[in-house]
Design a protein around this motif. Structure first.
Motif, mmCIF file in Angstrom:
data_model
loop_
_atom_site.group_PDB
_atom_site.id
_atom_site.type_symbol
_atom_site.label_atom_id
_atom_site.label_comp_id
_atom_site.label_asym_id
_atom_site.label_seq_id
_atom_site.Cartn_x
_atom_site.Cartn_y
_atom_site.Cartn_z
ATOM 1 N N LYS A 1 31.505 -39.453 -78.445
ATOM 2 C CA LYS A 1 32.777 -39.219 -77.757
ATOM 3 C C LYS A 1 33.154 -37.725 -77.806
ATOM 4 N N LEU B 1 39.639 -40.579 -70.997
ATOM 5 C CA LEU B 1 39.334 -41.432 -72.155
ATOM 6 C C LEU B 1 40.161 -42.713 -72.132
ATOM 7 N N LYS C 1 38.727 -45.615 -74.424
ATOM 8 C CA LYS C 1 38.270 -45.035 -75.695
ATOM 9 C C LYS C 1 39.421 -44.547 -76.557
#
Ligand code: ASP
Length: 409
Positions: free
Chosen positions: A76, A402, A407
């Protein structure tokens, strides 16, 4: 956002704005007193800047580590990092193209200035390869002591990734420790930010009084072209990216960014504006972890305003010397100014030093910098404002991406 938080924020915006206007009015009124203002008012601005510099090093170091470890997965972090760097490079290249177009369109208005007897000594000049080598610290403490932001970022990335790779038991303790340190420095930063209206006033009054309308007058055309390009870049490029990639209305974005933009305008330092920029972005809904990673990186390597300034000044200096730049030379300027903006430190005046590298790349006389050096601060206020605004767009865009991918919450 709670009501008290919103009120507090608008008070700060209002107070910084009042300080800005007051500084401009008083600066113009008291031009004859510029020495007095420089001696007795500027030091208070310097004290404020010192406090900002004091807090910025730990904030950058710990917030980048915090940003990395809180994303908890290396993929990430890598994804945000790569996307951000590409976004920064593309917007900077766009900025310089806009600068070059405006400068070429308006170059007929540039004044004819005697270029004989110009002297400008290049100090601290660094080559492109030196810039790359200097990114990597050779000592753990020097980057902190010298506030070398690129090196601090590299050190923080190494430490952050290492924390993600150590055994779980140690990792948990390290993360808890980083969180505590982060909150201490964030609190300290909040306290310092409260002083910003006073800081803004004391920094700006002497600049306005010393420069006055006279010196600005003779170079008004080149200043206007640069400011026009700054405004178009913000109004077109940032509005578009914020709208399409962060799904936020540009009006909301610029309104929320106002305190940071006014602060950047007064301080001419991206790094100094970092704390208040983080605050504005988070109040606009940016994820704190993304912000802590993307903004310090941007304050160090992303300088769209500086790139515009370098493009405009290169054309201006060429035209003062009666030189016409070819398309190939302009392409070289796009490339070198994009790279130069990576090497430009987020402090007042550094963009002018890097202008030397851009001029040399196309064989323009470096002494030409003397033509614009006298009003560099006025260019700098606008370019810094643009620089930090570009960083903020990246933090909102990354947050949106994101969130879309699920996420982050
Ligand atoms: N003052 C600018 C900044 O801090 C850098 C420059 O001089 O262009 O972003």
């Amino acid at each position: 956002m709670t009501e008290t938080k919103a009120t507090k924020k608008s008070n700060l915006t209002r107070n910084i704005f009042i300080a800005l206007i007051l500084a401009i009015v008083l600066g113009l009124l008291f031009q004859s007193q510029s020495e007095f203002l420089g001696t007795y008012i500027k030091p208070f601005g310097d004290i404020f800047l010192n406090l900002i510099k004091f807090i910025v090093t730990p904030i950058v170091f710990f917030s980048i580590i915090g940003g990395i470890v809180s994303m908890k997965d290396i993929k990430k972090v890598g994804e945000v990092g790569i996307f951000t760097i590409i976004y920064y490079f593309l917007t900077t290249a766009c900025a310089i193209v806009i600068g070059l177009i405006f400068a070429n369109v308006f170059k007929g208005f540039f004044p004819v200035i005697a270029t004989t007897d110009l002297e400008f000594e290049v100090q601290n000049q660094v080559s492109f390869m030196d810039t790359i080598v200097n990114i990597f610290p050779k000592n753990f403490l020097t980057p902190m002591v010298e506030a070398n932001m690129l090196q601090i970022i590299v050190a923080a990335i190494i430490v952050g990734f290492s924390i993600l790779l150590i055994v779980k038991e140690h990792q948990d303790k390290a993360i808890a420790g980083i969180e505590v340190l982060n909150s201490i420095f964030m609190k300290a930063m909040e306290l310092i930010i409260k002083l910003s209206p006073i800081g803004v006033f004391c920094l700006l009054v002497p600049v306005i009084a010393a420069n006055g309308p006279k010196i600005i007058g003779s170079l008004a055309s080149v200043l206007l072209v640069a400011y026009l390009a700054y405004i178009v870049h913000a109004g077109v490029v940032y509005s578009t990216t914020v709208k399409t990639m962060a799904h936020m209305s540009p009006a909301k974005f610029f309104k929320g960014m106002a305190p940071a933009m006014m602060f950047a305008f007064s301080s001419a330092s991206s790094v100094g504006t970092l704390p208040i920029n983080m605050k504005c972005c988070e109040e606009l809904g940016a994820d704190p972890d993304v912000t802590s990673f993307v903004l310090p990186l941007g304050a160090t390597i992303n300088m769209d305003g500086t790139a515009i300034y370098q493009g405009v000044c290169a054309i201006f200096i060429a035209s003062c010397y009666g030189i016409d730049l070819s398309l190939g030379q302009m392409m070289t300027i796009v490339l070198t100014a994009t790279l130069a903006s990576v090497g430009t430190a987020g402090v007042p005046g550094s963009g002018m030093i890097m202008l030397a590298m851009v001029l040399q790349s196309v064989g323009l006389p470096v002494e030409g910098i003397a033509l614009v050096a006298g009003i560099d601060r006025i260019f700098d206020m606008g370019r810094t404002t643009l620089n930090i605004t570009g960083d903020a767009t990246a933090s909102l865009i990354n947050t949106y991406r994101l969130r879309q991918k699920g996420k982050i919450a």
